[in-house]
Design a protein around this motif. Sequence first.
Motif: not given
Lengths: 94, 995
Positions: B172-173, B176-178, B186-188, B477-486
């Motif tokens: 899904d996501v 690149v780059g840690a 990645a966390l989000a 990461g949140a936007a890529a995963a569709g996560l609303a929480r900031g």
Amino acid sequence: MLLITCPYCGARPESEFRCGGEAHIARPPQPGNVDDTAWADYLFYRTNPKGVHAERWLHAHGCQRWFNMLRDTASDQVIGIYAMGKSRPDRPKT
Amino acid sequence: MVQTYRLVRGGRIDRSKPIAMRFNGKELDAFAGDTVASALLANGIHFAARSFKFHRPRGVFSHGSEEPNALLSVDRGGGRIDPNNSASAIEAVDGLSLRSQNHWPSLQFDVGAVNGALSPLFVAGFYYKTFMWPRSFWDRIYEPAIRAAAGLGRAPATPDPDRYQHTHAHCDVLVVGAGPAGLAAALAASEAGKRVILADEQAEMGGALLHELTSTIDGKSAWAWLEDTLARLASRGTVTLLPRTTAFGYYNHNHVGLVQRVTDHLADPHPDLPRERLWQVRAREVVLATGSHERPLVFAGNDRPGIMLAESLRVFVNRYGVVPGQRALIVTSGASAYTAAADLKAVGIDVAVVDARPHNDCAVEAAALRAAGCEVLAGHTVLGSRGRGRVSGLIVAPVDDSGKVGARRILPCDCVGLSGGWTPAVHLFSQSRGKLGYDAAIDAFAPGTSVQAERSAGAARGTYQLTACLGEGWNAGAAAAGLARGRRFTASASRTGFRPFRQLPTDGAKGRGRAFVDLQNDVTVKDIELAVREGFESIEHVKRYTTTGMATDQGKTSNMNALGLVAETLGKPMAEIGTTTFRLPYTPVTFAALAGPNRGRLFDPSRTTPTHDWAVAAGASFEDVGLWKRARCFPLQGEDMDAAVARECRAVRTRAGIFDASTLGKIEVVGPDAAEFLNRLYTNAFTRLEPGRCRYGLMLKEDGYILDDGVVARLARDRFHVTTTTGGAARVLQHMEDYLQTEWPNLQVYLTSITEQYAVIALQGPKAREILTLLVDGIDLGREAFPHMSLRIGSVCGVPCRLFRVSFTGELGYELNVPSDYGQPVWEAVIERGQAFGITPYGTESMHVLRAEKGFIVVGQETDGTVTPDDVGLAGLIAGSKTDFVGCRSLARPDLVSPGRRQLVGLMTEDAQGVLEEGAQIVADPAEPIPMRMLGHVTSSYWSPNCGRSIALALIAAGRSLIGRRLYATTPTGFAEVRVCNPIFVDRKGERVHA
Ligand SMILES: [Zn+2]
């Protein structure tokens, strides 16, 4: 590599497909009645646009079915996929 | 060598795990966690390489894959030699043998360094200007000499013994780059339960956090936060962590290529592991957190060993516990280098800072550093460097507000850190076709609008504050995963901001020192200025003319300075100059990784015919025809190919031959409209072909040129058995499907490839009928009952058979189509039965000779995609009864009816023994001045055992009108006299097939 959604098989990588050039180039029903210029136009001349282009694609290493695809030649975005024989969806029917 | 230059504690190395390597044959000690670069510095080795063009001494310049200088050849033993590796990207591992490159006879004493003394010659465009004349010198002298002198490392001489693997993955996501931004992304993304791949090129994940000793994140030390974060990510089953994995290419539709280095860091890898794994990832969303690269500063002599990037000095101290020098000079035009200076000072290194910015622009960071006991020279420039093999001092001078350079003084040092600002690593973004925009606030080209489903975060888009990087990463990461929480992060403040200098101010004094812009390709300020003076204004042209940014590092550290110099010289704004194209791969990728398992036996599949095993046992020699292995001839004891072919050809004309024709393409065309369909596709007429009859069919492309030929047999009113050429099988089926699906979808026809289902055994020769008589059931082989060009269905040797009476030899002949599994038993039975009649197996070479004796064409040999039926004398196959078929209209095009077209004719050499070369040109008069008029070319040429002479087929302009004329064919040594003749050499009336 493009990701192409075959209407019969689903999304597959471009390497499974073969592009058959511009779509909607109808073969004249009675080629014998077509003059040399018009026939050469049918055989060789294509629009080659920068932007949205209707193309024929074959799922060669899959179901072997032909279909049409609208692709933006500048961005490579796929705008639509539709069956052979259907008219171009972004143009009003004439 | 001992690790004299190592701190007793600190860093992320494991001092309990010593590692023994060799550098240029001498011992090089290291600890687990080192790179070769950090090991070299820990051993006091700064001089590690010679530069590409001038062979100047060079040292480790950076701590990462952007390294321009320290390229080494790595030998892992057993033929595992890999040249041109960045010392900063090679992990230290026991037993590694490293060699410096580009010098002879040794690194310390190099003959090529004379290039440096000759440097006035090696100006921009040197090769273009110097090696122009005379033309003939290029091939024989210039190019070989340049090639011998060019290049960095040597390619290995033996095949690569390692294995390489290919993996296809979806997620899904893809992050690149840690570094901090990538980890937060990645966390989000994984918090939302999405499948996440996190890839980072380094051995350890963490990016800049790995050398962050004093910063904190959410109240924890950077290292503690990193450990917690990696543990959290690893605990989530939907997250794949890929360290040692470089995302090197961003292709269409979020297709990203990664290379994972699987075993290079292991001294004794498990033999089942591949060395590298190529990942082809298709990601719904991509987050690019690729960080940024520090820029050097440009001044005369800025390339001596010991001079490196300021942040890299900090990395070597903080992450690897290395002491890169006792007295360090930091030369900077920005704030981040003050953090580096403070970290060096903290481990006891004597540090001074030379800041090119005026006092007022660096007051805050300068005051802090002075408080720590370091000298800061603000408003200063560097005019040159001193040292042999390693830097020993810098020549510095003050610059006043008007730009006037004051008195010089020398500051002694043994290492130098340069910081000319930062450049976001926008390579992948640019490859994704995202548009870059010049942002004056950060003096860099930064990501603008995305074109694909992609977001950039952190330093990769010019955000350098740690808190902001974490926040941006999370949001991406949140936007890529569709996560609303900031999520809000609290981290230590970072020192940011710089003033760009394309080169440091000079006092105008003429010196021999060169100011390098591109270290790897030895491109200087003067080269770029010269290129612009000579009229190269486009940055793409300057790049090619000077070669700046064209080395293996692709100018990761140097490009912005080069762009800035061009802009300054032209007096144009940066935005107008633009940037050069970012091409993949991001860092060099081994060919082996790209090839993966597709080599050796697995490079291409082989197709074998049903009688392959028999042919092998019979001692056949084989040839490749496409993917097929075909028996070329069957030499007897002591026979060469010519003798075998002559014997086989004579046997077919006098007794009988047997030939495996299974590779012919076979298509079953079925349906109520089958005859109509074939009528439209072939030049011939099929509607009146009776069941049980065959026709030789010619198929054209719509442009009127021959596409394929073959026999079409009608099995029943609604069923045809169509054969194609061996090479045309797939092409013809696709051609048929194309017309059926797209032009005539109303026709009820079904196409099935039956190529693999039938073995085809050709039995040819005057004795063919007699041999077959006792083997067939249910078929009357009588001359009238089963005439030429017909087929019968029955059985042979008890096996169901479609028996064709056809001939590609001109003799009485049959082709037995039996189910593939029965191919070899039937073949053996026919041979056994034929022994008494002198049956002789023959191969493709004899097949070719026999058909050429009859003037039969081979599509692809007599035709080349520009040949019409009439050109090869087959106009008779065009059904006059039809008004249309594919290609029909084109046959009337002016070009295709013009009188000068090349026509198929036969050629007989005046010297009956001389066999022409296929492809030889035909001319009328060898005395004609060059360039001569070419009349045509030889398409087929053989020694004909049945004619007892050389024969050839040729396409010659208006050839049929030249029958009997004398022409000339080119030979390797001159010309051969030939006489034009009818293309049929044997049985011109065609009576033998009806025997
Ligand atoms: Zn499909």
